[in-house]
Design an enzyme around this catalytic site. Structure first.
Site, PDB file in Angstrom:
ATOM      1  N   GLY A   1      34.573   7.338 -10.269  1.00 30.36           N
ATOM      2  CA  GLY A   1      33.347   8.346 -10.256  1.00 30.36           C
ATOM      3  C   GLY A   1      33.717   9.698  -9.481  1.00 30.36           C
TER       4      GLY A   1
ATOM      5  N   GLU B   1      32.521   9.476  -2.299  1.00 32.14           N
ATOM      6  CA  GLU B   1      32.069   8.820  -3.049  1.00 32.14           C
ATOM      7  C   GLU B   1      31.092   9.667  -3.867  1.00 32.14           C
ATOM      8  OE1 GLU B   1      31.996   6.416  -4.973  1.00 32.14           O
ATOM      9  OE2 GLU B   1      31.262   4.526  -4.130  1.00 32.14           O
ATOM     10  N   ASP B   2      30.896   8.973  -5.215  1.00 32.06           N
ATOM     11  CA  ASP B   2      30.179   9.894  -6.105  1.00 32.06           C
ATOM     12  C   ASP B   2      28.787   9.717  -5.858  1.00 32.06           C
ATOM     13  OD1 ASP B   2      30.155   7.127  -6.997  1.00 32.06           O
ATOM     14  OD2 ASP B   2      30.543   7.632  -9.035  1.00 32.06           O
TER      15      ASP B   2
ATOM     16  N   ASP C   1      23.856   3.972  -4.075  1.00 35.94           N
ATOM     17  CA  ASP C   1      22.787   3.382  -4.857  1.00 35.94           C
ATOM     18  C   ASP C   1      22.170   2.649  -3.952  1.00 35.94           C
ATOM     19  OD1 ASP C   1      21.030   1.855  -6.497  1.00 35.94           O
ATOM     20  OD2 ASP C   1      22.110   2.771  -8.378  1.00 35.94           O
TER      21      ASP C   1
ATOM     22  N   LYS D   1      20.539   7.860  -3.397  1.00 37.00           N
ATOM     23  CA  LYS D   1      19.401   7.525  -3.941  1.00 37.00           C
ATOM     24  C   LYS D   1      18.384   6.587  -2.931  1.00 37.00           C
ATOM     25  CE  LYS D   1      20.723   6.504  -8.614  1.00 37.00           C
ATOM     26  NZ  LYS D   1      20.828   5.513  -9.828  1.00 37.00           N
TER      27      LYS D   1
ATOM     28  N   PHE E   1      18.733   6.865 -13.290  1.00 32.48           N
ATOM     29  CA  PHE E   1      20.017   6.691 -13.800  1.00 32.48           C
ATOM     30  C   PHE E   1      20.541   8.181 -14.018  1.00 32.48           C
ATOM     31  CE2 PHE E   1      23.637   5.835 -16.680  1.00 32.48           C
ATOM     32  CZ  PHE E   1      24.299   5.116 -15.939  1.00 32.48           C
TER      33      PHE E   1
ATOM     34  N   ASP F   1      29.291   8.107 -15.061  1.00 34.30           N
ATOM     35  CA  ASP F   1      29.398   7.698 -16.422  1.00 34.30           C
ATOM     36  C   ASP F   1      28.361   6.560 -16.687  1.00 34.30           C
ATOM     37  OD1 ASP F   1      30.523   5.303 -14.993  1.00 34.30           O
ATOM     38  OD2 ASP F   1      30.683   4.315 -16.863  1.00 34.30           O
TER      39      ASP F   1
ATOM     40  N   ARG G   1      31.781  11.555 -18.143  1.00 36.01           N
ATOM     41  CA  ARG G   1      32.241  11.714 -16.903  1.00 36.01           C
ATOM     42  C   ARG G   1      32.679  13.428 -17.046  1.00 36.01           C
ATOM     43  NH1 ARG G   1      33.150   7.313 -13.897  1.00 36.01           N
ATOM     44  NH2 ARG G   1      33.754   5.364 -14.909  1.00 36.01           N
TER      45      ARG G   1
HETATM   46  P1  IMP Z   1      25.715   0.611  -4.955  1.00 37.85           P
HETATM   47  O1  IMP Z   1      26.804  -0.558  -4.337  1.00 37.85           O
HETATM   48  O2  IMP Z   1      24.572   0.105  -5.463  1.00 37.85           O
HETATM   49  O3  IMP Z   1      25.718   1.680  -3.952  1.00 37.85           O
HETATM   50  O4  IMP Z   1      26.658   1.253  -5.982  1.00 37.85           O
HETATM   51  C1  IMP Z   1      27.320   2.437  -6.127  1.00 37.85           C
HETATM   52  C2  IMP Z   1      28.169   2.542  -7.404  1.00 37.85           C
HETATM   53  O5  IMP Z   1      27.408   2.062  -8.459  1.00 37.85           O
HETATM   54  C3  IMP Z   1      28.413   3.835  -7.661  1.00 37.85           C
HETATM   55  O6  IMP Z   1      29.474   4.190  -6.977  1.00 37.85           O
HETATM   56  C4  IMP Z   1      28.390   4.160  -9.118  1.00 37.85           C
HETATM   57  O7  IMP Z   1      29.820   3.867  -9.676  1.00 37.85           O
HETATM   58  C5  IMP Z   1      27.578   3.026  -9.645  1.00 37.85           C
HETATM   59  N1  IMP Z   1      26.090   4.070  -9.867  1.00 37.85           N
HETATM   60  C6  IMP Z   1      25.096   3.803  -9.027  1.00 37.85           C
HETATM   61  N2  IMP Z   1      23.960   4.411  -9.622  1.00 37.85           N
HETATM   62  C7  IMP Z   1      24.610   5.200 -10.752  1.00 37.85           C
HETATM   63  C8  IMP Z   1      23.781   6.046 -11.753  1.00 37.85           C
HETATM   64  O8  IMP Z   1      22.827   6.427 -11.647  1.00 37.85           O
HETATM   65  N3  IMP Z   1      24.947   6.445 -12.575  1.00 37.85           N
HETATM   66  C9  IMP Z   1      26.224   6.093 -12.888  1.00 37.85           C
HETATM   67  N4  IMP Z   1      26.701   5.369 -11.630  1.00 37.85           N
HETATM   68  C10 IMP Z   1      25.942   4.754 -10.826  1.00 37.85           C
HETATM   69 MG    MG Z   2      31.551   4.802  -7.561  1.00 38.06          MG
END
Ligand code: IMP
Ligand code: MG
Length: 179
Positions: free
Chosen positions: A48, A102-103, A106, A134, A155, A162, A168
């Site tokens: 990402g 990092e992208d 979440d 977020k 989302f 993606d 992407r």
């Molecule tokens: P976390 O472990 O819940 O913080 O998840 C982080 C990962 O989930 C990110 O690096 C993304 O790859 C994916 N992700 C979380 N939210 C989104 C979204 O809104 N769109 C696309 N990918 C997401």
């Molecule tokens: Mg990611």
């Protein structure tokens, strides 16, 4: 194009390219200020973060290195479910100032796990740089040193992010349209 259809879902532009660019430049200036002379090691997280990292790093005119890492998910042996493993840490980060790129953050679980893993390699410091955050979705508190934009708990896709491997390659960021 303001509306993008990907598979069964519709997305609308929520953060246009110019807006992204403005925040990437601001964060690049912050990192440049903090990391000058420290020869940081940037660790963009694939897949990402590839677009963000490319734009960000070209605006950081200091001596630095870049090495990509990726997370592999596998099924844990107990009921805790998915555990993610950091793979591809090909470079020695001992004593280095590491900046994870990092992208999106979440729940924060991925980043928390990544920080724990990297810490075992004894870097001089670990900083986190996220394109998007977020805040309402966070389940664990992770230190986010640099953040381009805070967004609602929706989302999103584009600019490296993606939906099922798709989209992407857009310049703008799109949010899922709730039908
Ligand atoms: P976390 O472990 O819940 O913080 O998840 C982080 C990962 O989930 C990110 O690096 C993304 O790859 C994916 N992700 C979380 N939210 C989104 C979204 O809104 N769109 C696309 N990918 C997401
Ligand atoms: Mg990611």
């Amino acid at each position: 194009m303001d509306i993008l259809t990907v598979k069964d879902k519709r997305f609308a532009v929520s953060i246009p390219e110019a807006e992204i660019k403005k925040h990437v430049s601001r964060v690049a200036a912050e990192i440049t200020r903090d990391m000058d002379g420290k020869k940081p090691m940037f660790l963009p997280v694939l897949n990402g973060a590839f677009v963000f990292a490319a734009d960000l790093l070209r605006e950081i005119p200091i001596e630095c290195e870049v090495s990509f890492i990726k997370l592999a998910s596998y099924q844990g042996t107990n009921s805790t479910g998915q555990i993610r493993e950091v793979i591809g840490l090909a470079t020695d980060i001992t004593g280095r100032h590491v900046v994870i790129v990092e992208d999106i953050i979440d729940s924060g679980l991925t980043m928390a796990h990544m920080i724990d893993t990297l810490r075992k390699h004894n870097p001089a410091s670990i900083s986190v740089c996220a394109l998007l955050l977020k805040p309402d979705a966070m389940k664990v508190q992770v230190p986010v040193d640099y953040c381009c934009l805070r967004i609602p708990n929706d989302f999103i896709i584009g600019y490296g992010l993606d939906y099922d491997g798709l989209a992407r390659n857009t310049r703008d960021i799109y949010t899922l349209v709730k039908e």
